[in-house]
Design an enzyme around this catalytic site. Structure first.
Site, PDB file in Angstrom:
ATOM      1  N   ASP A   1      -0.801  36.021 -12.942  1.00 49.07           N
ATOM      2  CA  ASP A   1      -1.874  34.998 -12.620  1.00 49.07           C
ATOM      3  C   ASP A   1      -1.924  34.808 -11.127  1.00 49.07           C
ATOM      4  O   ASP A   1      -0.718  34.790 -10.615  1.00 49.07           O
ATOM      5  CB  ASP A   1      -2.160  34.116 -13.572  1.00 49.07           C
ATOM      6  CG  ASP A   1      -3.130  33.277 -13.431  1.00 49.07           C
ATOM      7  OD1 ASP A   1      -4.400  34.005 -13.210  1.00 49.07           O
ATOM      8  OD2 ASP A   1      -3.353  32.000 -13.795  1.00 49.07           O
TER       9      ASP A   1
ATOM     10  N   ARG B   1      -6.870  33.826  -6.347  1.00 49.88           N
ATOM     11  CA  ARG B   1      -6.621  32.529  -5.561  1.00 49.88           C
ATOM     12  C   ARG B   1      -5.832  33.093  -4.185  1.00 49.88           C
ATOM     13  O   ARG B   1      -6.168  32.691  -3.153  1.00 49.88           O
ATOM     14  CB  ARG B   1      -5.664  31.343  -6.018  1.00 49.88           C
ATOM     15  CG  ARG B   1      -6.598  30.376  -6.899  1.00 49.88           C
ATOM     16  CD  ARG B   1      -5.865  29.657  -7.760  1.00 49.88           C
ATOM     17  NE  ARG B   1      -5.511  30.631  -8.984  1.00 49.88           N
ATOM     18  CZ  ARG B   1      -4.403  29.902  -9.779  1.00 49.88           C
ATOM     19  NH1 ARG B   1      -3.751  29.064  -9.399  1.00 49.88           N
ATOM     20  NH2 ARG B   1      -4.210  31.021 -10.864  1.00 49.88           N
TER      21      ARG B   1
ATOM     22  N   ARG C   1     -12.074  38.641  -4.166  1.00 52.08           N
ATOM     23  CA  ARG C   1     -10.941  38.352  -5.186  1.00 52.08           C
ATOM     24  C   ARG C   1     -10.437  39.898  -5.496  1.00 52.08           C
ATOM     25  O   ARG C   1      -9.048  39.763  -5.822  1.00 52.08           O
ATOM     26  CB  ARG C   1     -11.554  37.978  -6.539  1.00 52.08           C
ATOM     27  CG  ARG C   1     -12.283  36.513  -6.581  1.00 52.08           C
ATOM     28  CD  ARG C   1     -12.792  35.874  -7.938  1.00 52.08           C
ATOM     29  NE  ARG C   1     -11.854  36.301  -8.867  1.00 52.08           N
ATOM     30  CZ  ARG C   1     -10.946  35.412  -9.158  1.00 52.08           C
ATOM     31  NH1 ARG C   1     -10.859  34.205  -8.733  1.00 52.08           N
ATOM     32  NH2 ARG C   1     -10.307  35.645 -10.437  1.00 52.08           N
TER      33      ARG C   1
ATOM     34  N   HIS D   1      -6.490  41.419  -6.661  1.00 54.01           N
ATOM     35  CA  HIS D   1      -6.214  42.521  -7.785  1.00 54.01           C
ATOM     36  C   HIS D   1      -5.333  43.659  -7.103  1.00 54.01           C
ATOM     37  O   HIS D   1      -4.514  44.147  -7.816  1.00 54.01           O
ATOM     38  CB  HIS D   1      -7.475  42.900  -8.490  1.00 54.01           C
ATOM     39  CG  HIS D   1      -8.064  41.671  -9.247  1.00 54.01           C
ATOM     40  ND1 HIS D   1      -7.538  40.804  -9.719  1.00 54.01           N
ATOM     41  CD2 HIS D   1      -9.376  41.550  -9.309  1.00 54.01           C
ATOM     42  CE1 HIS D   1      -8.159  39.696 -10.426  1.00 54.01           C
ATOM     43  NE2 HIS D   1      -9.519  40.086 -10.047  1.00 54.01           N
TER      44      HIS D   1
ATOM     45  N   SER E   1      -7.277  40.024 -20.333  1.00 56.35           N
ATOM     46  CA  SER E   1      -7.646  39.199 -21.579  1.00 56.35           C
ATOM     47  C   SER E   1      -8.723  39.659 -22.255  1.00 56.35           C
ATOM     48  O   SER E   1      -9.809  39.910 -21.620  1.00 56.35           O
ATOM     49  CB  SER E   1      -7.285  37.894 -21.443  1.00 56.35           C
ATOM     50  OG  SER E   1      -8.456  37.023 -21.020  1.00 56.35           O
ATOM     51  N   SER E   2      -8.908  39.357 -23.405  1.00 59.07           N
ATOM     52  CA  SER E   2     -10.050  39.448 -24.422  1.00 59.07           C
ATOM     53  C   SER E   2     -11.251  38.611 -23.914  1.00 59.07           C
ATOM     54  O   SER E   2     -12.360  38.660 -23.938  1.00 59.07           O
ATOM     55  CB  SER E   2     -10.135  39.338 -25.902  1.00 59.07           C
ATOM     56  OG  SER E   2      -8.760  38.318 -26.138  1.00 59.07           O
TER      57      SER E   2
ATOM     58  N   ARG F   1     -15.633  37.058 -17.111  1.00 58.10           N
ATOM     59  CA  ARG F   1     -16.053  36.923 -15.733  1.00 58.10           C
ATOM     60  C   ARG F   1     -17.165  37.624 -15.139  1.00 58.10           C
ATOM     61  O   ARG F   1     -17.886  38.384 -15.683  1.00 58.10           O
ATOM     62  CB  ARG F   1     -14.728  37.666 -14.933  1.00 58.10           C
ATOM     63  CG  ARG F   1     -13.377  36.756 -15.251  1.00 58.10           C
ATOM     64  CD  ARG F   1     -12.224  37.258 -14.640  1.00 58.10           C
ATOM     65  NE  ARG F   1     -11.118  36.437 -14.848  1.00 58.10           N
ATOM     66  CZ  ARG F   1     -10.036  36.440 -14.360  1.00 58.10           C
ATOM     67  NH1 ARG F   1      -9.939  36.984 -13.022  1.00 58.10           N
ATOM     68  NH2 ARG F   1      -9.165  35.513 -14.813  1.00 58.10           N
TER      69      ARG F   1
ATOM     70  N   LEU G   1      12.847  52.695 -19.883  1.00 55.77           N
ATOM     71  CA  LEU G   1      12.176  51.160 -19.909  1.00 55.77           C
ATOM     72  C   LEU G   1      10.668  51.142 -20.895  1.00 55.77           C
ATOM     73  O   LEU G   1      10.195  52.414 -20.588  1.00 55.77           O
ATOM     74  CB  LEU G   1      11.757  50.955 -18.661  1.00 55.77           C
ATOM     75  CG  LEU G   1      10.729  49.714 -18.316  1.00 55.77           C
ATOM     76  CD1 LEU G   1      11.505  48.205 -18.764  1.00 55.77           C
ATOM     77  CD2 LEU G   1      10.330  49.331 -16.889  1.00 55.77           C
TER      78      LEU G   1
ATOM     79  N   SER H   1      -2.727  31.213 -22.409  1.00 55.68           N
ATOM     80  CA  SER H   1      -3.828  31.987 -22.550  1.00 55.68           C
ATOM     81  C   SER H   1      -4.115  33.064 -23.457  1.00 55.68           C
ATOM     82  O   SER H   1      -4.346  34.309 -22.918  1.00 55.68           O
ATOM     83  CB  SER H   1      -3.956  32.433 -20.806  1.00 55.68           C
ATOM     84  OG  SER H   1      -4.118  31.119 -20.224  1.00 55.68           O
TER      85      SER H   1
ATOM     86  N   GLU I   1      11.672  32.211 -24.047  1.00 55.20           N
ATOM     87  CA  GLU I   1      12.001  31.079 -22.955  1.00 55.20           C
ATOM     88  C   GLU I   1      10.695  31.289 -22.096  1.00 55.20           C
ATOM     89  O   GLU I   1      10.584  32.464 -21.624  1.00 55.20           O
ATOM     90  CB  GLU I   1      13.337  31.263 -22.191  1.00 55.20           C
ATOM     91  CG  GLU I   1      14.558  31.216 -23.096  1.00 55.20           C
ATOM     92  CD  GLU I   1      14.835  30.044 -23.762  1.00 55.20           C
ATOM     93  OE1 GLU I   1      14.287  28.872 -22.890  1.00 55.20           O
ATOM     94  OE2 GLU I   1      15.108  29.632 -24.789  1.00 55.20           O
TER      95      GLU I   1
END
Ligand code: IPE
Ligand code: IPE
Ligand code: MG
Length: 274
Positions: free
Chosen positions: A38, A42, A51, A55, A83-84, A89, A149, A214, A225
């Site tokens: 996130d 900003r 913006r 990204h 996200s859903s 936006r 990975l 979120s 954690e």
């Protein structure tokens, strides 16, 4: 059962599933790291940029984190990309985000494959165009047998969506008469969740300063954690990641047990008297 035997039982079972009732083996390095990336917007706005520039820089931060995880031997990395709720936006930002995802997919999958990285996407892909879904499936198929990975990208993903779609599957079985509703436990749901067969995250990182989840991996974060940092995602570099790992390494995970039980198990006693 003594705590010590539960430790060894868990290290075996963690390969296929991770019931939250068991205690994972003591490990200073997380096996699975999940990240809410996130702060892109900003980051850009503070530089007077649109913006989307944030990204774009965010994709570079992803590249750096993936290679850091590879070097450290972290086995699972799960990244929240869209996200859903992000459909809310402005349309232009949504379109640019999807475009960026497509470009990154085309550019990066081959490199991931060369680095023995398994690539997966979770989320409700029915909202995406057929071509994008096909490219995703091709990338997944190409990298399916890689073992260094596992990189999971959550796209049009929501924790509530994930739990709902798994419940829907159980409901179908109950209606068909192949599942007794009375027999349903947390473990019954697990095979139908999109992170099935992948151990639950040990460490959750959220950049950008907000201290919330979120709608990310609601089920799987039960005992993860949590680490929050004000650093904006495009600035999240190796040294920032190291700081998160140091924080993780200093924590005692108790899973409902007492601290004394955990210490006793770690030092080799059964911990029964703690
Ligand atoms: C995270 O950065 C990226 C996505 C949600 C796709 P944001 O775009 O949310 O950045 P901020 O929170 O507005 O700074
Ligand atoms: C969470 O970030 C989603 C992703 C990083 C993909 P948001 O920026 O959308 O979260 P909220 O709206 O601030 O909670
Ligand atoms: Mg945000």
């Amino acid at each position: 059962m003594g705590l010590k035997s539960r430790f060894s039982e868990m290290s075996e079972s963690s390969k296929s599933s991770t019931p939250t009732t068991a205690v994972p083996p003591v490990a200073r390095l997380p096996l699975h790291v999940a990240v809410i990336m996130d702060g892109n917007g900003r980051w850009a706005r503070s530089r007077g940029l649109p913006r989307v520039a944030g990204h774009r820089r965010g994709v570079e931060a992803v590249r750096e984190l993936v290679s850091a995880c590879g070097e450290k031997g972290i086995r699972y990395l799960t990244l929240f990309a869209f996200s859903s709720e992000n459909w809310r936006r402005p349309e232009t930002e949504v379109r640019l985000l999807l475009q960026l995802f497509g470009v990154a997919l085309d550019k990066e999958v081959k490199k991931l494959h060369e680095n023995n990285i398994r690539f997966r996407v979770i989320g409700d892909l029915s909202a995406f165009g057929e071509k994008l879904v096909e490219r995703i499936r091709q990338g997944e198929a190409l990298t399916r047998d890689n073992s260094a990975l596992t990189l999971t990208i959550a796209a049009n993903y929501g924790g509530r969506w994930d739990i709902s779609q798994a419940c829907r599957e159980l409901a179908r079985q109950a209606v068909a008469g192949t599942l007794d509703p009375e027999s349903i436990t947390a473990d019954s749901l697990e095979p139908y969740l999109s992170m099935s067969k992948i151990p639950e995250p040990d460490l959750f990182i959220r950049t950008g300063g907000e201290q919330r989840v979120s709608n990310f991996m609601l089920w799987q974060l039960a005992y993860t954690e949590l680490y929050f940092t004000p650093v904006l995602w495009p600035d999240f570099d190796r040294s920032q990641f190291e700081a998160a790992l140091v924080s993780y390494a200093g924590r005692q995970r108790r899973f409902g047990h007492t601290g004394e039980q955990i210490e006793a198990a770690a030092s080799g006693s059964t911990g029964k008297r703690a």
